[in-house]
Design an enzyme around this catalytic site. Structure first.
Site, PDB file in Angstrom:
ATOM      1  N   LYS A  13       0.815  -1.227   0.000  1.00 33.16           N
ATOM      2  CA  LYS A  13       0.000   0.000   0.000  1.00 33.16           C
ATOM      3  C   LYS A  13       0.842   1.268   0.000  1.00 33.16           C
ATOM      4  O   LYS A  13       0.591   2.182  -0.781  1.00 33.16           O
ATOM      5  CB  LYS A  13      -0.935   0.022   1.219  1.00 33.16           C
ATOM      6  CG  LYS A  13      -1.989  -1.063   1.206  1.00 33.16           C
ATOM      7  CD  LYS A  13      -3.044  -0.812   2.270  1.00 33.16           C
ATOM      8  CE  LYS A  13      -2.475  -0.870   3.673  1.00 33.16           C
ATOM      9  NZ  LYS A  13      -1.971  -2.213   4.064  1.00 33.16           N
ATOM     10  N   ARG A  88      -9.627   1.728   8.963  1.00 27.08           N
ATOM     11  CA  ARG A  88      -9.282   0.310   9.036  1.00 27.08           C
ATOM     12  C   ARG A  88     -10.473  -0.550   9.431  1.00 27.08           C
ATOM     13  O   ARG A  88     -10.410  -1.774   9.321  1.00 27.08           O
ATOM     14  CB  ARG A  88      -8.194   0.076  10.097  1.00 27.08           C
ATOM     15  CG  ARG A  88      -6.810   0.419   9.632  1.00 27.08           C
ATOM     16  CD  ARG A  88      -5.844   0.224  10.790  1.00 27.08           C
ATOM     17  NE  ARG A  88      -4.600   0.919  10.549  1.00 27.08           N
ATOM     18  CZ  ARG A  88      -3.547   0.366   9.956  1.00 27.08           C
ATOM     19  NH1 ARG A  88      -3.583  -0.881   9.564  1.00 27.08           N
ATOM     20  NH2 ARG A  88      -2.458   1.071   9.762  1.00 27.08           N
ATOM     21  N   ARG A 127      11.568  -8.723   4.279  1.00 31.21           N
ATOM     22  CA  ARG A 127      11.932  -7.316   4.153  1.00 31.21           C
ATOM     23  C   ARG A 127      13.259  -6.988   4.839  1.00 31.21           C
ATOM     24  O   ARG A 127      13.469  -7.363   5.987  1.00 31.21           O
ATOM     25  CB  ARG A 127      10.800  -6.505   4.805  1.00 31.21           C
ATOM     26  CG  ARG A 127      10.742  -5.062   4.456  1.00 31.21           C
ATOM     27  CD  ARG A 127       9.324  -4.588   4.352  1.00 31.21           C
ATOM     28  NE  ARG A 127       8.552  -4.775   5.598  1.00 31.21           N
ATOM     29  CZ  ARG A 127       7.263  -4.526   5.689  1.00 31.21           C
ATOM     30  NH1 ARG A 127       6.582  -4.094   4.647  1.00 31.21           N
ATOM     31  NH2 ARG A 127       6.631  -4.725   6.829  1.00 31.21           N
ATOM     32  N   ARG A 160      13.598  -5.492  10.445  1.00 32.52           N
ATOM     33  CA  ARG A 160      12.891  -4.945  11.609  1.00 32.52           C
ATOM     34  C   ARG A 160      12.481  -6.076  12.538  1.00 32.52           C
ATOM     35  O   ARG A 160      12.057  -7.136  12.076  1.00 32.52           O
ATOM     36  CB  ARG A 160      11.631  -4.194  11.151  1.00 32.52           C
ATOM     37  CG  ARG A 160      11.869  -2.725  10.898  1.00 32.52           C
ATOM     38  CD  ARG A 160      10.661  -2.051  10.300  1.00 32.52           C
ATOM     39  NE  ARG A 160       9.381  -2.651  10.672  1.00 32.52           N
ATOM     40  CZ  ARG A 160       8.216  -2.249  10.212  1.00 32.52           C
ATOM     41  NH1 ARG A 160       8.162  -1.242   9.367  1.00 32.52           N
ATOM     42  NH2 ARG A 160       7.097  -2.830  10.579  1.00 32.52           N
ATOM     43  N   ARG A 171      -0.373 -10.208  12.519  1.00 38.84           N
ATOM     44  CA  ARG A 171      -0.845  -8.994  11.854  1.00 38.84           C
ATOM     45  C   ARG A 171      -1.860  -9.322  10.769  1.00 38.84           C
ATOM     46  O   ARG A 171      -2.835  -8.591  10.570  1.00 38.84           O
ATOM     47  CB  ARG A 171       0.340  -8.223  11.261  1.00 38.84           C
ATOM     48  CG  ARG A 171       1.019  -7.339  12.297  1.00 38.84           C
ATOM     49  CD  ARG A 171       2.448  -7.012  11.959  1.00 38.84           C
ATOM     50  NE  ARG A 171       2.589  -6.184  10.770  1.00 38.84           N
ATOM     51  CZ  ARG A 171       3.767  -5.956  10.176  1.00 38.84           C
ATOM     52  NH1 ARG A 171       4.857  -6.494  10.641  1.00 38.84           N
ATOM     53  NH2 ARG A 171       3.822  -5.196   9.121  1.00 38.84           N
TER      54      ARG A 171
END
Ligand SMILES: [Zn+2]
Length: 224
Positions: A13, A88, A127, A160, A171
């Protein structure tokens, strides 16, 4: 034209909102970044938001909506906005619609950027970011030439701490519970455009532009 961008974590996004902003004159408003900005600038809304953040609580919807409304009426948003990160939930969407309506504004389209679950998980856990120049990599989809080393500057790449498999699964679960009703809400309103988030970044952007019917050129829509 005001666009809402929704989709699971890992769907791309943020990347696509930035690409759309470049191609279409729509302004990207990331709600998280917006209230961090208010807190840094110590605006009245920022100070109010901080009282919640400091207690470890979520910033209430009406504060976020007030920030978004204020942002939408700034001159650089005259062609419209891409909202990313808010709403959301279905309740937030309804509150945002009421607030926009009071100001003769509306949501014109909702982009649901989606990808298969295994791809989302790999995008999250794969990532890596350069510690030095912040260039993003992904060990599955866009790996550096040499493991752990930035192609551009030779800096160290790091992951991260919340980009691990357990957190990524959690998540996605939270997303599914909260956002599935939101998507149905927008579908029922006839605003939903489902876009396949798989593939090359530029291809996905081209799909988004086609779906929105703006072909990279947005007619000037002065505010009345
Ligand atoms: Zn680098």
């Amino acid at each position: 034209m005001n666009v809402v961008l929704v989709g699971p974590p890992g769907a791309g996004k943020g990347t696509q909102a930035a690409a759309l902003e470049e191609k279409t004159k729509l302004k990207h408003i990331a709600s998280g970044e917006l209230f961090r900005q208010h807190m840094r600038d110590e605006t009245e809304l920022g100070k109010l938001a901080r009282t919640y953040v400091d207690r470890g609580e979520l910033v209430p919807d009406d504060i976020v909506i007030t920030m978004i409304l204020e942002r939408i009426f700034q001159p650089d948003c005259e062609h419209g906005v891409i909202l990313d990160g808010f709403p959301r939930t279905k309740e937030q969407a309804a509150a945002l619609e009421r607030a926009l309506e009071e100001h003769q504004q509306k949501i014109d389209a909702v982009i649901f950027l989606n990808a298969p679950r295994d791809v989302l998980l790999k995008r999250i856990v794969g990532r890596q970011t350069c510690r030095n120049c912040q260039t993003p990599y992904n060990i599955y989809y866009s790996p550096p030439r040499e493991e752990g080393v930035c192609d551009l500057c030779g800096g160290d790449l790091y992951t991260r701490s919340d980009d691990n498999m357990e957190t990524a699964r959690h998540r996605l679960e939270v997303y599914l519970q909260q956002t599935a009703p939101l998507i149905e809400h927008y579908r029922a309103l006839g605003l939903l455009h489902e876009v396949d988030g798989l593939g090359d970044i530029h291809e996905v952007t081209a799909r988004l532009v086609r779906e929105l019917g703006i072909n990279g050129e947005l007619p000037h829509q002065p505010r009345t």
